[in-house]
Design an enzyme around this catalytic site. Structure first.
Site, PDB file in Angstrom:
ATOM      1  N   HIS A  65       0.550  -1.562  -0.076  1.00 28.28           N
ATOM      2  CA  HIS A  65       0.020  -0.214  -0.412  1.00 28.28           C
ATOM      3  C   HIS A  65       0.926   0.950  -0.159  1.00 28.28           C
ATOM      4  O   HIS A  65       0.560   2.361  -0.467  1.00 28.28           O
ATOM      5  CB  HIS A  65      -0.944   0.462   1.391  1.00 28.28           C
ATOM      6  CG  HIS A  65      -0.296   0.288   2.721  1.00 28.28           C
ATOM      7  ND1 HIS A  65       0.022  -0.914   3.205  1.00 28.28           N
ATOM      8  CD2 HIS A  65      -0.245   1.587   3.543  1.00 28.28           C
ATOM      9  CE1 HIS A  65       0.765  -0.543   4.166  1.00 28.28           C
ATOM     10  NE2 HIS A  65       0.295   1.159   4.894  1.00 28.28           N
ATOM     11  N   ARG A  66       1.884   0.876   0.193  1.00 28.58           N
ATOM     12  CA  ARG A  66       3.148   2.402   0.662  1.00 28.58           C
ATOM     13  C   ARG A  66       4.469   1.452  -0.536  1.00 28.58           C
ATOM     14  O   ARG A  66       4.971   1.192   0.157  1.00 28.58           O
ATOM     15  CB  ARG A  66       3.207   2.766   2.020  1.00 28.58           C
ATOM     16  CG  ARG A  66       2.367   3.794   1.997  1.00 28.58           C
ATOM     17  CD  ARG A  66       2.747   4.801   2.956  1.00 28.58           C
ATOM     18  NE  ARG A  66       1.494   5.759   3.230  1.00 28.58           N
ATOM     19  CZ  ARG A  66       2.081   7.394   3.965  1.00 28.58           C
ATOM     20  NH1 ARG A  66       2.533   7.739   3.955  1.00 28.58           N
ATOM     21  NH2 ARG A  66       0.652   6.986   4.198  1.00 28.58           N
ATOM     22  N   LYS A  70       9.606  -2.478   3.030  1.00 27.96           N
ATOM     23  CA  LYS A  70      10.752  -2.775   3.664  1.00 27.96           C
ATOM     24  C   LYS A  70      10.882  -3.934   4.939  1.00 27.96           C
ATOM     25  O   LYS A  70      10.270  -3.668   5.312  1.00 27.96           O
ATOM     26  CB  LYS A  70      10.733  -1.143   4.245  1.00 27.96           C
ATOM     27  CG  LYS A  70      12.213  -0.574   5.179  1.00 27.96           C
ATOM     28  CD  LYS A  70      13.131   0.012   4.134  1.00 27.96           C
ATOM     29  CE  LYS A  70      14.269   0.073   5.025  1.00 27.96           C
ATOM     30  NZ  LYS A  70      14.994  -1.339   5.042  1.00 27.96           N
ATOM     31  N   LYS A  94       4.373  -1.761  12.049  1.00 27.67           N
ATOM     32  CA  LYS A  94       5.706  -1.116  12.593  1.00 27.67           C
ATOM     33  C   LYS A  94       5.278   0.161  12.284  1.00 27.67           C
ATOM     34  O   LYS A  94       5.470   1.537  12.369  1.00 27.67           O
ATOM     35  CB  LYS A  94       7.183  -1.799  12.182  1.00 27.67           C
ATOM     36  CG  LYS A  94       7.976  -1.417  13.480  1.00 27.67           C
ATOM     37  CD  LYS A  94       9.271  -1.944  13.143  1.00 27.67           C
ATOM     38  CE  LYS A  94       8.672  -3.494  13.394  1.00 27.67           C
ATOM     39  NZ  LYS A  94       9.778  -4.601  13.527  1.00 27.67           N
ATOM     40  N   ASP A  99       5.160   6.190  11.402  1.00 33.12           N
ATOM     41  CA  ASP A  99       5.191   7.045  10.493  1.00 33.12           C
ATOM     42  C   ASP A  99       6.273   6.986  10.061  1.00 33.12           C
ATOM     43  O   ASP A  99       6.509   7.778   8.860  1.00 33.12           O
ATOM     44  CB  ASP A  99       5.000   8.593  10.812  1.00 33.12           C
ATOM     45  CG  ASP A  99       2.723   8.730  11.032  1.00 33.12           C
ATOM     46  OD1 ASP A  99       2.357   8.363  10.866  1.00 33.12           O
ATOM     47  OD2 ASP A  99       3.145   9.727  11.360  1.00 33.12           O
ATOM     48  N   LYS A 106       9.980  -8.485   4.194  1.00 33.73           N
ATOM     49  CA  LYS A 106      10.906  -9.418   5.198  1.00 33.73           C
ATOM     50  C   LYS A 106      11.315 -10.827   4.225  1.00 33.73           C
ATOM     51  O   LYS A 106      11.422 -10.982   3.689  1.00 33.73           O
ATOM     52  CB  LYS A 106      10.282 -10.506   6.530  1.00 33.73           C
ATOM     53  CG  LYS A 106      11.383 -10.394   7.427  1.00 33.73           C
ATOM     54  CD  LYS A 106      11.688  -9.141   8.332  1.00 33.73           C
ATOM     55  CE  LYS A 106      12.588  -9.831   9.470  1.00 33.73           C
ATOM     56  NZ  LYS A 106      12.940  -8.025  10.493  1.00 33.73           N
ATOM     57  N   SER A 363      16.976   3.448   9.487  1.00 37.87           N
ATOM     58  CA  SER A 363      16.688   2.928   7.551  1.00 37.87           C
ATOM     59  C   SER A 363      16.410   4.035   7.278  1.00 37.87           C
ATOM     60  O   SER A 363      16.520   4.320   5.549  1.00 37.87           O
ATOM     61  CB  SER A 363      15.803   1.544   7.971  1.00 37.87           C
ATOM     62  OG  SER A 363      17.403   0.497   8.333  1.00 37.87           O
TER      63      SER A 363
HETATM   64  P1  NAD Z   1      22.253 -11.035  16.744  1.00 41.75           P
HETATM   65  O1  NAD Z   1      21.793 -11.911  15.303  1.00 41.75           O
HETATM   66  O2  NAD Z   1      22.623  -9.954  16.042  1.00 41.75           O
HETATM   67  O3  NAD Z   1      21.795 -11.250  17.774  1.00 41.75           O
HETATM   68  C1  NAD Z   1      20.365 -12.129  18.453  1.00 41.75           C
HETATM   69  C2  NAD Z   1      21.546 -13.116  19.347  1.00 41.75           C
HETATM   70  O4  NAD Z   1      20.465 -13.647  20.304  1.00 41.75           O
HETATM   71  C3  NAD Z   1      22.810 -13.595  19.396  1.00 41.75           C
HETATM   72  O5  NAD Z   1      23.425 -13.531  20.194  1.00 41.75           O
HETATM   73  C4  NAD Z   1      21.961 -15.134  19.611  1.00 41.75           C
HETATM   74  O6  NAD Z   1      23.371 -15.751  20.369  1.00 41.75           O
HETATM   75  C5  NAD Z   1      21.288 -15.065  20.758  1.00 41.75           C
HETATM   76  N1  NAD Z   1      20.165 -15.974  20.703  1.00 41.75           N
HETATM   77  C6  NAD Z   1      19.861 -16.919  20.138  1.00 41.75           C
HETATM   78  N2  NAD Z   1      19.101 -17.977  20.603  1.00 41.75           N
HETATM   79  C7  NAD Z   1      18.783 -17.629  21.741  1.00 41.75           C
HETATM   80  C8  NAD Z   1      18.983 -18.366  22.902  1.00 41.75           C
HETATM   81  N3  NAD Z   1      17.701 -18.914  22.401  1.00 41.75           N
HETATM   82  N4  NAD Z   1      18.908 -17.240  24.015  1.00 41.75           N
HETATM   83  C9  NAD Z   1      20.144 -16.675  24.132  1.00 41.75           C
HETATM   84  N5  NAD Z   1      20.431 -16.543  23.301  1.00 41.75           N
HETATM   85  C10 NAD Z   1      19.597 -16.608  22.025  1.00 41.75           C
HETATM   86  O7  NAD Z   1      19.669 -10.091  16.048  1.00 41.75           O
HETATM   87  P2  NAD Z   1      19.234  -8.787  16.591  1.00 41.75           P
HETATM   88  O8  NAD Z   1      20.132  -8.260  15.054  1.00 41.75           O
HETATM   89  O9  NAD Z   1      20.410  -9.102  17.437  1.00 41.75           O
HETATM   90  O10 NAD Z   1      17.852  -9.178  15.795  1.00 41.75           O
HETATM   91  C11 NAD Z   1      17.198  -9.972  17.488  1.00 41.75           C
HETATM   92  C12 NAD Z   1      15.564  -9.767  17.919  1.00 41.75           C
HETATM   93  O11 NAD Z   1      15.436  -8.387  16.987  1.00 41.75           O
HETATM   94  C13 NAD Z   1      15.356 -10.476  16.241  1.00 41.75           C
HETATM   95  O12 NAD Z   1      13.836 -10.893  16.414  1.00 41.75           O
HETATM   96  C14 NAD Z   1      14.890  -9.312  15.044  1.00 41.75           C
HETATM   97  O13 NAD Z   1      13.822  -9.556  14.643  1.00 41.75           O
HETATM   98  C15 NAD Z   1      15.297  -8.362  16.212  1.00 41.75           C
HETATM   99  N6  NAD Z   1      15.292  -7.571  15.310  1.00 41.75           N
HETATM  100  C16 NAD Z   1      16.703  -6.269  14.896  1.00 41.75           C
HETATM  101  C17 NAD Z   1      16.975  -5.365  14.205  1.00 41.75           C
HETATM  102  C18 NAD Z   1      17.960  -4.990  14.197  1.00 41.75           C
HETATM  103  O14 NAD Z   1      17.933  -3.531  13.698  1.00 41.75           O
HETATM  104  N7  NAD Z   1      18.517  -6.035  13.932  1.00 41.75           N
HETATM  105  C19 NAD Z   1      15.547  -4.377  14.032  1.00 41.75           C
HETATM  106  C20 NAD Z   1      14.002  -4.668  14.633  1.00 41.75           C
HETATM  107  C21 NAD Z   1      13.732  -5.662  15.582  1.00 41.75           C
END
Ligand code: NAD
Length: 472
Positions: A65-66, A70, A94, A99, A106, A363
């Site tokens: 829709h937009r 992303k 999100k 906004d 994904k 971003s």
């Molecule tokens: P990442 O890969 O940098 O870090 C995730 C960490 O979690 C790793 O160090 C991993 O070893 C640990 N881990 C995995 N399973 C585990 C468990 N069972 N117990 C304990 N530790 C465990 O990932 P991230 O980028 O930090 O993303 C983490 C979450 O945040 C995800 O759900 C992701 O979708 C969400 N997220 C990330 C971003 C971003 O900018 N990177 C933005 C929004 C949301």
């Protein structure tokens, strides 16, 4: 696929339905908002050593829709279609909530990053990017990936380079992906953005005295105890920024190798260094190891921060939670079943679509920077600095008093890129929380912040569709 993973998409759908029935939008419109628009599943070969491996990967565009759509790219051996659909769906809500004028998407590549060398990961990433280009699933105005679990700026640089090789001379090509290294058209402040946003979001939630009283928690973030699961990008910055800027005490950290605890608090920056050296958080001086890895859930604390993967707090462990607030830094860490139990216990859940929106917000700033081809602050920094200096000099002349050089340089400083990024992020998190809180307080039958966040997002998307004329 395990029940945990399968339940993620269902959880998102259930949360949507719970909120949607409290809106007055037509059924057909709600069905369109809920549906995943495009799902691309691919299998491609990559030569690893002497062997060929078939890699399974996805890109889901939940809502166009937009445009562009992303959302990050996840590298994990647990990746599957429903997981990517759930993550893409959350991205739509999100973006609407904060906004950011994008649809949700994904990507997922089913690989365990530990099992490959950097060179092999580069091959896989570049081949994935080629597949996206071939099917028109990437481009500055089409679909713009970013980092997620298992990926970071390195992978984004490989994607950018691959895209540019295939689109030679495209003026805005740098905007085809965000979360790039700063020297590759990235933006200062993106790496820490999600964790910083989590901190700003929590600080804002805890700033309202009346709300805190209702929740049975003292106002203000300072002095609060925090438990973090996952010391990756999001978890580590949430922890270190909350300690440095919020005076929070992190008392427990959980990682793949186990969980550690210290009543006195854990210095996250030192712990990261220790883990790099030793390959584990276990044995970090001043901490004790918890018996089971999963014991982090039951640690008594103010704020529980799941920052690893989805469905970590589920039907089987929700009863053990002793935290006052669950801060969803990860996407979907609390299942819909667990949420029911937690709400009954009076636990406040800061929903993912709000709390971890800092990443996509910055971003968006990076994408804008790439399209404008100029660094934030470059044009106005000196002008502002000179103007502020003139004002300070005038104050000195008029009062006959002298301002110290230290204070003067603090007052007259023009904003750098990182200052502007942080300011934009802070403003976004505060405004987004204000809109969720409004719905939470104003609408009858809205019993939790997640439902309020969904309603806020659904209203905005519905408005987009209706004004677009798709549903005349
Ligand atoms: P990442 O890969 O940098 O870090 C995730 C960490 O979690 C790793 O160090 C991993 O070893 C640990 N881990 C995995 N399973 C585990 C468990 N069972 N117990 C304990 N530790 C465990 O990932 P991230 O980028 O930090 O993303 C983490 C979450 O945040 C995800 O759900 C992701 O979708 C969400 N997220 C990330 C971003 C971003 O900018 N990177 C933005 C929004 C949301």
């Amino acid at each position: 696929m395990s029940d945990k993973q399968a339940s993620f998409y269902k959880s998102v759908e259930r949360n949507f339905d719970k909120a949607a029935q409290l809106t007055s939008h037509p059924k057909g419109l709600l069905a369109q908002i809920k549906a995943c628009n495009a799902i691309y599943q691919m299998n491609f070969p990559v030569k690893i050593g002497k062997n060929y491996e078939v890699i399974e990967a996805y890109r889901v565009q939940h809502s166009q829709h937009r445009l562009p759509t992303k959302g990050g790219i996840r590298f994990s051996h647990l990746v599957n279609q429903e997981e990517v659909m759930a993550l893409a769906t959350l991205m739509t809500y999100k973006c609407a909530l904060v906004d950011v004028p994008f649809g949700g998407a994904k990507g997922g590549v089913k690989v365990s990053t530990r099992e490959y060398t950097a060179e092999q990961l580069e091959k896989i990433t570049r081949r994935y990017a080629v597949e996206l280009v071939r099917k028109n699933f990437i481009g500055p105005g089409i679909d713009v990936p970013a980092p997620d679990y298992g990926t970071g700026s390195r992978e984004m640089a490989w994607i950018l380079d691959t895209y540019q090789q295939l689109n030679n001379g495209e003026l805005d090509s740098a905007a085809c992906v965000t979360g790039k290294p700063v020297n590759q058209n990235g933006i200062r402040g993106r790496t820490e953005a999600t964790g910083r946003g989590v901190f700003y979001g929590l600080r804002e939630m805890l700033s309202n005295e009346a709300d805190c009283k209702e929740w049975g928690i003292s106002p203000g973030i300072a002095g609060k105890t925090m438990v973090i699961q996952g010391l990756g990008n999001v978890g580590s910055y949430t922890g270190s920024i909350s300690i440095e800027e919020g005076d929070v005490k992190v008392i427990c950290v959980s990682e793949i190798e186990g969980s550690i605890y210290s009543e006195k608090g854990i210095d996250i920056k030192k712990l990261l260094k220790y883990r790099k050296q030793k390959g584990s958080i276990i044995g970090f001086p001043g901490t004790k190891r918890l018996k089971e890895r999963g014991d982090w859930v039951s640690v008594e604390c103010d704020i529980l921060v799941p920052a690893a993967l989805e469905s970590q707090i589920n039907k089987s462990n929700a009863k053990k939670v002793k935290a006052k607030i669950i801060a969803e830094a990860a996407n979907g860490p609390v299942t819909a079943d667990a949420e029911k139990i937690l709400l009954k216990k009076g636990v406040i859940i800061a929903p993912d679509m709000f709390l971890n929106a800092g990443g996509v917000t910055v971003s968006y700033f990076e994408w804008l920077k790439n399209l404008s081809h100029v660094r934030y602050g470059r044009i106005e920094k000196r002008f502002d600095q000179n103007a502020y200096t003139n004002i300070v000099n005038l104050v000195e002349d008029l009062t006959g008093k002298t301002i110290s050089d230290k204070r003067k340089s603090f007052i007259t400083r023009g904003a750098d890129e990182v200052d502007l990024v942080r300011s934009g992020l802070e403003e976004t998190m505060i405004t987004a929380y204000g809109s969720i809180r409004d719905v939470y307080k104003r609408k009858k039958k809205v019993e939790d912040l997640r439902t309020a966040a969904f309603i806020t997002a659904i209203d905005k998307i519905a408005n987009d569709y209706l004004t677009m004329g798709v549903f005349p």
